[in-house]
Write a protein that holds these residues in place. Sequence first.
Motif, PDB file in Angstrom:
ATOM      1  N   GLU A   1       0.829  -1.201   0.000  1.00 22.59           N
ATOM      2  CA  GLU A   1       0.000   0.000   0.000  1.00 22.59           C
ATOM      3  C   GLU A   1       0.865   1.254   0.000  1.00 22.59           C
ATOM      4  O   GLU A   1       0.449   2.315  -0.451  1.00 22.59           O
ATOM      5  N   ALA A   2       2.071   1.137   0.533  1.00 24.17           N
ATOM      6  CA  ALA A   2       2.958   2.294   0.580  1.00 24.17           C
ATOM      7  C   ALA A   2       3.540   2.614  -0.796  1.00 24.17           C
ATOM      8  O   ALA A   2       4.171   3.639  -0.979  1.00 24.17           O
ATOM      9  N   GLY A   3       3.344   1.720  -1.760  1.00 25.80           N
ATOM     10  CA  GLY A   3       3.779   1.997  -3.121  1.00 25.80           C
ATOM     11  C   GLY A   3       5.163   1.500  -3.471  1.00 25.80           C
ATOM     12  O   GLY A   3       5.616   1.680  -4.586  1.00 25.80           O
ATOM     13  N   ALA A   4       5.860   0.864  -2.538  1.00 27.86           N
ATOM     14  CA  ALA A   4       7.190   0.336  -2.834  1.00 27.86           C
ATOM     15  C   ALA A   4       7.443  -0.876  -1.967  1.00 27.86           C
ATOM     16  O   ALA A   4       6.903  -1.001  -0.866  1.00 27.86           O
ATOM     17  N   ARG A   5       8.256  -1.791  -2.460  1.00 34.06           N
ATOM     18  CA  ARG A   5       8.601  -2.970  -1.668  1.00 34.06           C
ATOM     19  C   ARG A   5       9.423  -2.535  -0.462  1.00 34.06           C
ATOM     20  O   ARG A   5      10.240  -1.619  -0.554  1.00 34.06           O
ATOM     21  N   PRO A   6       9.218  -3.189   0.690  1.00 32.28           N
ATOM     22  CA  PRO A   6       9.950  -2.794   1.889  1.00 32.28           C
ATOM     23  C   PRO A   6      11.437  -3.071   1.768  1.00 32.28           C
ATOM     24  O   PRO A   6      11.861  -3.976   1.046  1.00 32.28           O
ATOM     25  N   LEU A   7      12.213  -2.291   2.480  1.00 31.70           N
ATOM     26  CA  LEU A   7      13.653  -2.485   2.510  1.00 31.70           C
ATOM     27  C   LEU A   7      13.984  -3.724   3.323  1.00 31.70           C
ATOM     28  O   LEU A   7      13.187  -4.188   4.136  1.00 31.70           O
ATOM     29  N   PRO A   8      15.186  -4.302   3.130  1.00 35.59           N
ATOM     30  CA  PRO A   8      15.588  -5.464   3.927  1.00 35.59           C
ATOM     31  C   PRO A   8      15.457  -5.224   5.425  1.00 35.59           C
ATOM     32  O   PRO A   8      15.088  -6.129   6.168  1.00 35.59           O
TER      33      PRO A   8
ATOM     34  N   GLU B   1      29.819   7.369   3.423  1.00 34.10           N
ATOM     35  CA  GLU B   1      29.678   7.855   4.802  1.00 34.10           C
ATOM     36  C   GLU B   1      28.824   6.893   5.630  1.00 34.10           C
ATOM     37  O   GLU B   1      29.158   6.578   6.779  1.00 34.10           O
ATOM     38  N   GLU B   2      27.716   6.421   5.046  1.00 31.99           N
ATOM     39  CA  GLU B   2      26.838   5.519   5.786  1.00 31.99           C
ATOM     40  C   GLU B   2      27.503   4.180   6.062  1.00 31.99           C
ATOM     41  O   GLU B   2      27.391   3.611   7.151  1.00 31.99           O
ATOM     42  N   LEU B   3      28.219   3.654   5.052  1.00 33.07           N
ATOM     43  CA  LEU B   3      28.872   2.358   5.232  1.00 33.07           C
ATOM     44  C   LEU B   3      29.993   2.436   6.261  1.00 33.07           C
ATOM     45  O   LEU B   3      30.157   1.532   7.093  1.00 33.07           O
TER      46      LEU B   3
ATOM     47  N   ALA C   1      30.994 -17.523  17.741  1.00 32.66           N
ATOM     48  CA  ALA C   1      32.313 -18.087  17.985  1.00 32.66           C
ATOM     49  C   ALA C   1      33.220 -17.855  16.793  1.00 32.66           C
ATOM     50  O   ALA C   1      34.421 -18.041  16.874  1.00 32.66           O
ATOM     51  N   GLU C   2      32.651 -17.452  15.681  1.00 31.93           N
ATOM     52  CA  GLU C   2      33.418 -17.266  14.469  1.00 31.93           C
ATOM     53  C   GLU C   2      33.165 -15.858  13.908  1.00 31.93           C
ATOM     54  O   GLU C   2      32.128 -15.250  14.163  1.00 31.93           O
ATOM     55  N   LEU C   3      34.114 -15.390  13.143  1.00 36.18           N
ATOM     56  CA  LEU C   3      33.970 -14.095  12.488  1.00 36.18           C
ATOM     57  C   LEU C   3      32.761 -14.086  11.560  1.00 36.18           C
ATOM     58  O   LEU C   3      32.152 -13.043  11.329  1.00 36.18           O
ATOM     59  N   SER C   4      32.386 -15.258  11.050  1.00 33.07           N
ATOM     60  CA  SER C   4      31.282 -15.334  10.094  1.00 33.07           C
ATOM     61  C   SER C   4      29.991 -14.756  10.660  1.00 33.07           C
ATOM     62  O   SER C   4      29.178 -14.197   9.926  1.00 33.07           O
ATOM     63  N   GLY C   5      29.776 -14.878  11.977  1.00 27.03           N
ATOM     64  CA  GLY C   5      28.567 -14.336  12.573  1.00 27.03           C
ATOM     65  C   GLY C   5      28.501 -12.829  12.464  1.00 27.03           C
ATOM     66  O   GLY C   5      27.452 -12.253  12.173  1.00 27.03           O
ATOM     67  N   VAL C   6      29.636 -12.165  12.681  1.00 24.75           N
ATOM     68  CA  VAL C   6      29.703 -10.709  12.575  1.00 24.75           C
ATOM     69  C   VAL C   6      29.530 -10.279  11.128  1.00 24.75           C
ATOM     70  O   VAL C   6      28.781  -9.353  10.820  1.00 24.75           O
ATOM     71  N   VAL C   7      30.231 -10.960  10.234  1.00 22.40           N
ATOM     72  CA  VAL C   7      30.184 -10.611   8.808  1.00 22.40           C
ATOM     73  C   VAL C   7      28.779 -10.795   8.249  1.00 22.40           C
ATOM     74  O   VAL C   7      28.282  -9.972   7.482  1.00 22.40           O
ATOM     75  N   SER C   8      28.126 -11.879   8.668  1.00 20.33           N
ATOM     76  CA  SER C   8      26.774 -12.156   8.189  1.00 20.33           C
ATOM     77  C   SER C   8      25.819 -11.020   8.543  1.00 20.33           C
ATOM     78  O   SER C   8      25.073 -10.526   7.693  1.00 20.33           O
ATOM     79  N   LEU C   9      25.852 -10.578   9.787  1.00 21.77           N
ATOM     80  CA  LEU C   9      24.957  -9.500  10.210  1.00 21.77           C
ATOM     81  C   LEU C   9      25.341  -8.173   9.561  1.00 21.77           C
ATOM     82  O   LEU C   9      24.473  -7.365   9.220  1.00 21.77           O
ATOM     83  N   PHE C  10      26.640  -7.939   9.364  1.00 23.81           N
ATOM     84  CA  PHE C  10      27.064  -6.707   8.708  1.00 23.81           C
ATOM     85  C   PHE C  10      26.530  -6.659   7.281  1.00 23.81           C
ATOM     86  O   PHE C  10      26.052  -5.625   6.818  1.00 23.81           O
ATOM     87  N   HIS C  11      26.618  -7.785   6.567  1.00 25.44           N
ATOM     88  CA  HIS C  11      26.069  -7.849   5.206  1.00 25.44           C
ATOM     89  C   HIS C  11      24.579  -7.504   5.226  1.00 25.44           C
ATOM     90  O   HIS C  11      24.084  -6.782   4.354  1.00 25.44           O
TER      91      HIS C  11
ATOM     92  N   GLU D   1      22.835  -5.671   7.404  1.00 19.27           N
ATOM     93  CA  GLU D   1      22.605  -4.250   7.642  1.00 19.27           C
ATOM     94  C   GLU D   1      23.082  -3.408   6.452  1.00 19.27           C
ATOM     95  O   GLU D   1      22.461  -2.404   6.099  1.00 19.27           O
ATOM     96  N   LYS D   2      24.177  -3.824   5.858  1.00 19.95           N
ATOM     97  CA  LYS D   2      24.722  -3.096   4.709  1.00 19.95           C
ATOM     98  C   LYS D   2      23.730  -3.086   3.548  1.00 19.95           C
ATOM     99  O   LYS D   2      23.548  -2.070   2.871  1.00 19.95           O
ATOM    100  N   ASP D   3      23.059  -4.243   3.328  1.00 25.33           N
ATOM    101  CA  ASP D   3      22.112  -4.328   2.219  1.00 25.33           C
ATOM    102  C   ASP D   3      20.992  -3.301   2.358  1.00 25.33           C
ATOM    103  O   ASP D   3      20.490  -2.767   1.366  1.00 25.33           O
ATOM    104  N   SER D   4      20.583  -3.024   3.594  1.00 26.87           N
ATOM    105  CA  SER D   4      19.525  -2.038   3.822  1.00 26.87           C
ATOM    106  C   SER D   4      19.962  -0.653   3.354  1.00 26.87           C
ATOM    107  O   SER D   4      19.158   0.120   2.833  1.00 26.87           O
ATOM    108  N   ILE D   5      21.231  -0.355   3.559  1.00 27.08           N
ATOM    109  CA  ILE D   5      21.766   0.944   3.139  1.00 27.08           C
ATOM    110  C   ILE D   5      21.920   0.998   1.621  1.00 27.08           C
ATOM    111  O   ILE D   5      21.526   1.975   0.967  1.00 27.08           O
ATOM    112  N   VAL D   6      22.467  -0.065   1.061  1.00 32.04           N
ATOM    113  CA  VAL D   6      22.762  -0.089  -0.378  1.00 32.04           C
ATOM    114  C   VAL D   6      21.503   0.115  -1.214  1.00 32.04           C
ATOM    115  O   VAL D   6      21.532   0.794  -2.246  1.00 32.04           O
ATOM    116  N   GLN D   7      20.366  -0.450  -0.746  1.00 34.75           N
ATOM    117  CA  GLN D   7      19.135  -0.364  -1.527  1.00 34.75           C
ATOM    118  C   GLN D   7      18.677   1.074  -1.758  1.00 34.75           C
ATOM    119  O   GLN D   7      17.920   1.354  -2.685  1.00 34.75           O
ATOM    120  N   LYS D   8      19.140   1.995  -0.929  1.00 32.36           N
ATOM    121  CA  LYS D   8      18.732   3.394  -1.094  1.00 32.36           C
ATOM    122  C   LYS D   8      19.505   4.091  -2.210  1.00 32.36           C
ATOM    123  O   LYS D   8      19.112   5.166  -2.651  1.00 32.36           O
TER     124      LYS D   8
END
Length: 361
Positions: free
Chosen positions: A66-73, A306-308, A333-343, A345-352
Amino acid sequence: MKPGVEARGARGEGQRKLGLCVLCGLPAAGKSTFARALSLRLKREWGWTVGVVAYDDVMPDAFLEEAGARPLPSQWKLLRQELLQYTECFLLAVINGCQMSAPANRTEAMWEGFITCLKDQDLLSSAAPEAQSSFLLTKTAISGPLFLILDDNFYYQSMRYEVYQLARKYSLGFCQVFLHCSLETCLQRNGQRPRALPAEIIQLMARKIEEPNPQKNAWEHNSLTVRSPACSSGVSPELTDLLLTALENPVKYVEDNLGQKETDRIVCSTNILHQADQTLRRIVSQTMKEAKDEQVPSYNLKLLAEELNKLKAEFLEDLRQGNKKYPCFQHAAELSGVVSLFHYEKDSIVQKYFSKQHLKF
């Protein structure tokens, strides 16, 4: 009293067995068909109570468009978390043998979809006469072992970890089934759907998807990969073993130990902080290169950078300060957990900034 302690304390020896099963994979991999077949077999052959929560059915695009656009991640992330809260409401009602009450803060259309989903599977009856915002459990919902199958893409490990945290909170069984299907097959099936996803969404998800990895993540040890179309042949012995193991070995709840948590945090931060800094720098650099390739205007490139960089700084600072904003880091326990969440959050910014259609994942 901490949330969930009362519920856990009420479940002693001989308690009813409850489990959560994460069903994940690419769009059009056959997850919903597989979930329905699995549910039917478990009910008929094992006498279990099974509920399937298909995210695409409970979170339809209709009330969001209804808002006219698909929601961001980032918006979909919030909706997923809200749906998991609804699931917790149902589990609490089952554990405590009481009515299920509607949460105060809810998206009405999605809540109605969730209620309808459970009613259609004979797990809820009509609203309680004395309280229209409460619902009665059916006889089916309170008898025999209960497995809830959550059917969604769950393409990032962090999405699945949220379900694991819910299982741990109430000492439930937990397992994951990854439905493996070739990208070509998924694209072909998707093209035959009345409301097909854009092919580029599935292609992008195929590049990003993080399959369960028990070797790296101990919490994913109860995981099984099922290959399509083998999934249509029924419940395999391996799948049966997975479900039984999950029910018989619920995730152990561990009371918070502040001293131990602080020690673990320092050790974890020391080990991964430098690695995280280097890795996130590379991700930002690669993203900026992709933005230039997409011919993003120079002014927007500056804003994107700047946002990234701000996001990267927030992640690193949160690692240093004890994971207050991103609490799931406490269990990575692994770096992968941090990287996964960063990706994520990053995708939400990139879509703009990228001149591409907003993606629903």
